[in-house]
Design a protein around this motif. Structure first.
Motif, short mmCIF file in Angstrom:
data_model
loop_
_atom_site.label_atom_id
_atom_site.label_comp_id
_atom_site.label_asym_id
_atom_site.label_seq_id
_atom_site.Cartn_x
_atom_site.Cartn_y
_atom_site.Cartn_z
N PHE A 1 -10.01 2.39 9.38
CA PHE A 1 -10.34 2.25 10.98
C PHE A 1 -11.83 2.73 11.32
O PHE A 1 -12.56 2.10 12.28
N GLU A 2 -12.48 3.58 10.45
CA GLU A 2 -13.68 3.80 10.52
C GLU A 2 -14.85 2.31 10.44
O GLU A 2 -15.68 2.21 11.51
N LEU B 1 0.88 -1.17 -0.21
CA LEU B 1 0.00 0.10 0.18
C LEU B 1 0.90 1.07 -0.02
O LEU B 1 0.71 2.27 -0.77
N GLN B 2 1.84 1.24 0.69
CA GLN B 2 2.89 2.42 1.04
C GLN B 2 3.46 2.62 -0.75
O GLN B 2 3.53 3.85 -1.04
N VAL C 1 -6.98 5.14 2.90
CA VAL C 1 -7.34 3.84 2.85
C VAL C 1 -7.30 3.28 4.35
O VAL C 1 -8.28 2.76 4.86
N VAL C 2 -6.13 3.67 5.16
CA VAL C 2 -6.14 3.52 6.35
C VAL C 2 -7.35 4.14 7.35
O VAL C 2 -7.69 3.34 8.26
N VAL D 1 -13.20 -0.73 2.07
CA VAL D 1 -11.50 -0.38 2.00
C VAL D 1 -11.30 -1.32 0.59
O VAL D 1 -10.22 -0.80 -0.08
N ASP D 2 -11.86 -2.57 0.31
CA ASP D 2 -11.15 -3.28 -0.62
C ASP D 2 -11.58 -2.62 -1.86
O ASP D 2 -11.03 -2.89 -3.03
#
Lengths: 151, 230
Positions: A50-51, A30-31, A45-46, B35-36
């Motif tokens: 979290f949500e 992802l990075q 995305v992160v 997310v996906d």
């Protein structure tokens, strides 16, 4: 602290998270997907993760709090959490979800409640660590540097 | 069953976006996880595809215009869909059911479909391939997987095309959550199930996780085996 030091600290920190298994290669992937044209991608995305996770944790807590627990419903939520954990590279959290699911299968309320505690712990752990990582990145950028890629 | 009728806004004639020009190719991505969706959208964009991401099989069919009788594969915004990539486990309509609907449609069966799943289950993979899926990606999907999608768009003649529809030997339908004996994911959503043929099954075919996931070389081997869908 000067930029070079900050960058080294970040690289070491990221490496330690990988070594400890809190994050896995998926996070590194992802990075790598982040670039100049989309610098906010990873954070975005992160944040979604979290949500999403917090909502799922609430749903799971609620489902386990019922008079008559529907283990299929609980399992469905855990399955979702497991999936998104895997997608962001939160390895230990994902593994905790896998363990949780076996208790759902057994229909063990006690096992599920214990698992929920573990899952919550892993979640807050990875959340804290990743937020720390993002803070470090911000510091680097604020000091005029660029975020180094972990190889 | 609710029917969302798409009114106006749809053009009958689409542009002819050449699929071999990957910069123009349009992928419809289907996944109920936000997310996906974000992730696959990114992978697709990096690989120079145009992307439309939707959160359910239902919406995918609506986008294609399959809910109503039309004679074109143009989505309501006028873009031809060159490939569909869908998650397997979704509430309401699974990726497998979506695949079947697409392959049963005379207008859309030529659109290549790729399935994604976090669960690496041979029976599931085989069933999807038999139904005409081009490939099966184990999640989390890799950039190298997505880059391969271009290959599926080039091909005119596909091995899988003769298998679409009738030859589904395995009627046994697997529930996504692996624990129940009835279609389980649909219990999470209030919408009615789209496939009346779905019958409760016992998970006697215990999904086994293979230590080495069926990764690209093996999958590709399966796909290139002339007519040899295992």
């Amino acid at each position: 602290m000067e930029v070079g030091q900050l960058q080294r600290r970040l690289v070491d920190y990221t490496k330690s998270l990988l070594t400890e298994g809190i994050l896995d290669d998926q996070f590194s992937q992802l990075q790598k997907l982040q670039d100049e044209s989309d610098p906010g991608f990873l954070v975005e995305v992160v944040s979604l993760f979290f949500e999403d996770s917090e909502k799922l944790l609430n749903d799971i807590t609620g489902a386990l709090d019922q008079q008559s627990v529907d283990f299929k419903t609980v399992d469905g939520y855990v399955h979702q959490l497991k999936g998104s954990s895997a997608s962001v590279g939160a390895l230990r959290l994902k593994n905790a979800c896998v363990a949780f699911r076996s208790f759902c299968e057994e229909q063990s309320l006690e096992g599920c409640l214990r698992s929920l505690q573990e899952v919550k712990q892993e979640y807050y752990n990875v959340k804290n660590k990743v937020e720390t990582l993002f803070k470090m990145e911000k510091q680097i950028v604020a000091a005029g540097g660029s975020v180094p890629k972990t190889e | 069953m609710e029917r969302n009728v798409f009114v106006s806004r749809r053009r009958i004639d689409g542009f002819d976006v050449s699929p071999s020009d990957s910069a123009e190719a349009h992928v419809l991505a289907v996944d109920d996880s936000l997310v996906d969706r974000k992730f696959i959208e990114k992978l697709l964009k990096i690989s120079s595809f145009k992307v439309t991401a939707v959160d359910s099989g239902r919406r995918a069919l609506q986008f294609l215009g399959l809910d109503e009788e039309t004679s074109s594969s143009v989505g309501f915004d006028g873009l031809k869909v060159d490939l569909i990539i869908t998650d397997y486990c979704m509430p309401g309509m699974t990726g497998y059911e979506l695949l079947k609907k697409i392959k049963e449609s005379s207008n859309f069966r030529e659109i290549p479909v790729v399935i994604m799943s976090s669960e690496n289950v041979i029976a599931r993979i085989d069933r999807c391939l038999e139904e005409g899926a081009e490939d099966f990606f184990v999640k989390p999907v890799k950039l190298s997987d997505v880059k391969r999608l271009k290959d599926y768009m080039m091909r005119e003649v596909r091995f899988g095309s003769t298998n679409s529809g009738g030859t589904n030997k395995r009627k046994l339908q697997e529930s996504c959550d692996l624990t129940s004996s009835e279609p389980s994911i649909s219990s999470l959503s209030s919408s009615s199930s789209d496939s009346p043929s779905r019958s409760p099954i016992s998970p006697s075919s215990a999904p086994s996780s293979i230590p080495t996931p069926l990764d690209s070389p093996v999958r590709r081997l399966k796909m290139t085996n002339a007519g040899g869908l295992i």
